[in-house]
Design a protein around this motif. Structure first.
Motif, short mmCIF file in Angstrom:
data_model
loop_
_atom_site.label_atom_id
_atom_site.label_comp_id
_atom_site.label_asym_id
_atom_site.label_seq_id
_atom_site.Cartn_x
_atom_site.Cartn_y
_atom_site.Cartn_z
N MET A 144 113.45 109.13 96.92
CA MET A 144 112.92 108.51 95.71
C MET A 144 111.41 108.70 95.68
SD MET A 144 113.03 104.53 94.48
CE MET A 144 114.76 104.57 94.04
N LEU A 145 110.92 109.21 94.53
CA LEU A 145 109.50 109.44 94.35
C LEU A 145 108.97 108.46 93.32
CD1 LEU A 145 109.45 113.36 94.16
CD2 LEU A 145 109.63 111.87 96.17
N ALA A 146 107.97 107.67 93.71
CA ALA A 146 107.43 106.63 92.84
C ALA A 146 106.02 107.01 92.42
CB ALA A 146 107.41 105.27 93.57
N GLY A 147 105.86 107.37 91.15
CA GLY A 147 104.53 107.80 90.71
C GLY A 147 104.39 107.81 89.21
N GLY A 148 104.46 106.67 88.56
CA GLY A 148 104.38 106.63 87.11
C GLY A 148 103.01 106.29 86.60
N GLY A 149 102.92 106.21 85.27
CA GLY A 149 101.68 105.79 84.62
C GLY A 149 100.93 106.96 84.04
N THR A 150 100.00 107.53 84.82
CA THR A 150 99.13 108.60 84.33
C THR A 150 99.51 109.93 84.96
OG1 THR A 150 97.52 108.34 86.12
CG2 THR A 150 97.26 106.91 84.19
N GLY A 151 98.95 111.00 84.38
CA GLY A 151 99.20 112.32 84.92
C GLY A 151 98.71 112.47 86.35
N CYS A 182 113.14 110.14 90.47
CA CYS A 182 111.79 109.64 90.21
C CYS A 182 111.86 108.23 89.66
CB CYS A 182 111.05 110.55 89.23
SG CYS A 182 110.79 112.23 89.84
N LEU A 183 110.91 107.41 90.08
CA LEU A 183 110.84 106.02 89.67
C LEU A 183 109.63 105.83 88.78
CD1 LEU A 183 112.33 103.29 90.29
CD2 LEU A 183 110.53 102.88 92.00
N GLY A 184 109.81 105.18 87.63
CA GLY A 184 108.70 104.96 86.72
C GLY A 184 108.90 103.71 85.89
N THR A 185 108.07 103.59 84.85
CA THR A 185 108.20 102.47 83.91
C THR A 185 108.25 103.02 82.50
OG1 THR A 185 105.84 102.08 83.41
CG2 THR A 185 106.71 101.14 85.47
N ALA A 186 108.67 102.19 81.57
CA ALA A 186 108.82 102.63 80.19
C ALA A 186 107.50 102.87 79.50
CB ALA A 186 109.63 101.59 79.40
N ARG A 187 106.37 102.41 80.08
CA ARG A 187 105.09 102.54 79.39
C ARG A 187 104.31 103.77 79.79
NH1 ARG A 187 101.14 97.79 81.52
NH2 ARG A 187 102.76 96.54 80.54
N GLY A 188 104.79 104.55 80.76
CA GLY A 188 103.99 105.66 81.28
C GLY A 188 104.41 107.01 80.73
N LEU A 189 103.58 108.03 81.02
CA LEU A 189 103.86 109.39 80.59
C LEU A 189 105.10 109.97 81.26
CD1 LEU A 189 100.26 110.92 80.65
CD2 LEU A 189 101.62 110.38 78.63
N GLU A 190 105.57 109.33 82.34
CA GLU A 190 106.73 109.85 83.05
C GLU A 190 107.98 109.89 82.17
OE1 GLU A 190 106.24 105.50 84.40
OE2 GLU A 190 105.01 107.22 83.85
N TYR A 203 114.28 116.23 86.12
CA TYR A 203 114.56 115.29 87.20
C TYR A 203 115.08 113.96 86.66
CZ TYR A 203 112.22 118.54 90.28
OH TYR A 203 111.89 119.67 90.98
N ASP A 204 115.91 113.32 87.46
CA ASP A 204 116.44 112.00 87.15
C ASP A 204 115.32 110.99 87.18
OD1 ASP A 204 118.23 109.87 86.76
OD2 ASP A 204 118.50 109.62 88.93
N LEU A 205 115.21 110.17 86.14
CA LEU A 205 114.18 109.14 86.07
C LEU A 205 114.83 107.78 85.92
CD1 LEU A 205 111.18 108.26 85.75
CD2 LEU A 205 111.48 108.56 83.27
N ARG A 206 114.47 106.86 86.80
CA ARG A 206 114.93 105.47 86.71
C ARG A 206 113.71 104.59 86.44
NH1 ARG A 206 120.06 104.81 88.97
NH2 ARG A 206 121.06 106.87 89.09
N LEU A 207 113.91 103.56 85.61
CA LEU A 207 112.80 102.72 85.17
C LEU A 207 112.91 101.32 85.74
CD1 LEU A 207 112.64 103.75 81.39
CD2 LEU A 207 111.40 104.76 83.32
N LEU A 222 117.75 101.84 95.56
CA LEU A 222 117.75 102.46 96.88
C LEU A 222 119.14 102.42 97.51
CD1 LEU A 222 114.38 101.08 98.33
CD2 LEU A 222 114.88 103.44 97.67
N ARG A 223 119.83 101.30 97.32
CA ARG A 223 121.19 101.21 97.86
C ARG A 223 122.12 102.14 97.10
NH1 ARG A 223 119.69 95.60 98.06
NH2 ARG A 223 120.77 95.21 96.10
N GLU A 224 121.99 102.18 95.77
CA GLU A 224 122.86 103.05 94.96
C GLU A 224 122.67 104.52 95.34
OE1 GLU A 224 122.90 104.84 90.45
OE2 GLU A 224 122.06 102.85 90.76
N LEU A 225 121.43 104.92 95.52
CA LEU A 225 121.11 106.32 95.78
C LEU A 225 121.23 106.70 97.25
CD1 LEU A 225 117.93 106.47 93.53
CD2 LEU A 225 120.13 107.50 92.99
N GLN A 226 121.34 105.69 98.11
CA GLN A 226 121.36 105.92 99.55
C GLN A 226 120.14 106.76 99.97
OE1 GLN A 226 125.34 107.59 100.13
NE2 GLN A 226 126.10 105.55 100.65
N ALA A 227 118.99 106.32 99.52
CA ALA A 227 117.76 107.08 99.74
C ALA A 227 117.40 107.15 101.21
CB ALA A 227 116.61 106.43 98.96
#
Length: 365
Positions: free
Chosen positions: A1-8, A36-44, A53-57, A89-94
Motif C-alpha cells: 500500500m502506497l500512501a501519498g495523496g494531496g499534491t503532486g 494507492c491510498l488517498g483522499t477525495a480532496r486531492g489530485l490523486e 492503479y487501484d485507489l482507495r480513499l 490493510l487486512r483486506e489487501l493482506q498488505a
C-alpha cells in the motif's frame, strides 16, 4: 500500500515507485500488487486512476506544520481514518506500507503499526513534515531525497521519477516537442509553469514580459494553471516569436524537451525533474510555509544548474534583465545544463523499490 495523496509532490514519487515495483518480477509467491491510498480532496483522484492503479480513499487528516496546540486535536481526526486504513490493510493482506507524507500518511503509519505491517517512509523535502517525522520513528527504513534531511536512520536515495523523464533525451526530442506545442523549431524557448495549479506571480511577470521576450526572438510555452483563465497575452505582431499559453501540461517530458530554460516554482519534484533532464531553471520559491522550496532549489543553484529569485523580486523587468540575455546565450545555457544534469539522480525509483521489496520480503519470512 502506497500512501501519498494531496499534491503532486506526494503523488508523483508515489506513482514512480508504483511503476518501478510493477516492473519487477515480483515477490516470492506472486507478482507485486500495488494499491494507492488517498483522499477525495486531492489530485490523486485524477492522477492515480489515469496511471492504472487501484485507489482507495480515506477521510483526510489535515496536520499542523509544527507541533502546536492544534496537534492535540489530531487524535480525534485520525481515529476514523486509522480504522478505515486498518480494514484495508487486512483486506489487501498488505506486506508493506510506503508513505510519502501528507494527509493520508499519518493514518497509514498508525494503522500499519497496529496491524504489524512494516513501514517505509520517503521524504521529498529537506525539512520533513509532521507526518513523516512521526512515521520515521515507526519505520523499518527511511529514504530521503536530499542529503542531510533530519530524520532518524535516513538513507539518501533521491526523488523517484517516471522513466519518461529519467530516460529523456532532450536534444533528440526537441523538434517533435516544439512542433507538438506549435512552437518554431529553432528559436530559443522559455518554459513557464507554477506547478499543477499555476502561480499568480509567475503568470504576471511572464505575461508582462511577453513583448520584450518575443520581440527578441524568444518563444514562450506558458502553463498558467487550469483555474487562471483570466491570464491572457495580447495578440502578437506578425513575425514575432510565438507565446503559447495553455492551462496545464499533460506531457512534461515534451515540455522539458522543447525548452532551453524554465521559469518555475521550486517544489521538490520540480527541482528533481529539471536536474534529472538537465534543464536549467530560474527558481521562484513559494513565499509561504517554512522555506522548504528555497531549500529545495539551493543545492542545484549552488552547483551551477540554475538561478534563484525571490517571489517579491520577480517582475517583467527582472525577466528582461536576467532571463532574456541568458535564454539567448547558447554557451551559457549549455554550461547551466551540464551542471544541472550532473546534480540529478535518475535511478531513485529503482533504489526505493529495492528498499521496499527488501522490507516486504523480510516481513514474509
Amino acid at each position: 500500500m502506497l500512501a501519498g495523496g494531496g499534491t503532486g509532490g506526494h503523488i508523483e514519487p508515489m506513482l514512480a515507485l508504483a511503476d518501478a515495483l510493477t516492473r519487477r518480477a515480483g515477490l516470492p509467491g506472486g507478482p507485486v500488487t500495488v494499491t494507492c491510498l488517498g483522499t477525495a480532496r486531492g489530485l490523486e483522484t485524477r492522477l492515480v486512476p489515469a496511471r492504472g492503479y487501484d485507489l482507495r480513499l480515506i477521510p483526510p487528516v489535515p496536520l499542523p506544520r509544527r507541533p502546536t496546540v492544534d496537534l492535540m486535536r489530531v487524535p480525534g481526526r485520525v481515529r476514523r481514518s486509522v480504522a478505515d486504513t486498518r480494514a484495508l490493510l487486512r483486506e489487501l493482506q498488505a506486506d508493506v506500507v510506503v508513505g510519502f507524507g501528507g494527509y493520508v500518511a499519518l493514518p497509514a503509519y498508525l494503522a500499519a503499526r497496529r496491524e504489524h505491517v512494516p513501514v517505509v517512509v520517503h521524504e521529498q523535502n529537506p525539512l520533513p513534515g509532521l507526518a513523516n517525522r512521526i512515521g520515521a520513528r515507526l519505520a523499518a527504513r527511511v529514504a530521503v531525497t536530499a542529503p542531510g534531511t533530519p530524520l532518524p536512520r535516513a538513507e539518501h536515495v533521491g526523488m523517484p521519477l517516471r522513466p519518461a523523464l529519467t530516460s529523456l533525451d532532450r536534444p533528440a526530442l526537441r523538434a517533435e516537442a516544439r512542433a507538438a506545442f506549435g512552437l518554431d523549431a529553432d528559436r530559443p524557448t522559455l518554459l513557464v509553469f507554477g506547478g499543477s495549479q499555476g502561480a499568480a506571480s509567475l503568470n504576471r511577470a511572464a505575461t508582462g514580459a511577453a513583448d520584450a521576450l518575443t520581440a527578441a526572438g524568444v518563444q514562450v510555452l506558458h502553463a498558467r494553471g487550469p483555474k487562471n483563465t483570466d491570464v491572457t497575452v495580447p495578440a502578437r505582431p506578425a513575425g514575432s516569436a510565438p507565446y503559447v499559453l495553455v492551462d496545464y501540461l499533460e506531457r512534461m517530458d515534451l515540455a522539458y524537451a522543447a525548452a532551453d530554460l524554465a521559469l518555475c516554482r521550486s517544489g521538490a519534484v520540480t527541482v528533481a525533474e529539471l536536474s534529472a533532464v538537465g534543464l536549467p531553471g530560474a527558481f521562484v520559491p513559494l513565499p509561504i510555509g517554512n522555506g522548504e522550496q528555497r531549500r529545495n532549489a539551493l543545492p542545484l543553484v549552488e552547483a551551477g544548474g540554475g538561478l534563484l529569485v525571490e517571489d517579491a523580486d520577480l517582475s517583467p523587468a527582472w525577466i528582461g534583465t536576467h532571463l532574456l540575455p541568458l535564454v539567448t546565450d547558447p554557451a551559457a545555457l549549455a554550461e547551466l545544463s551540464r551542471h544541472a544534469a550532473a546534480a540529478g539522480a535518475r535511478d531513485a525509483d529503482e533504489r526505493l523499490a529495492d528498499i521496499v521489496l527488501a522490507v516486504a520480503t523480510g516481513a514474509r519470512r
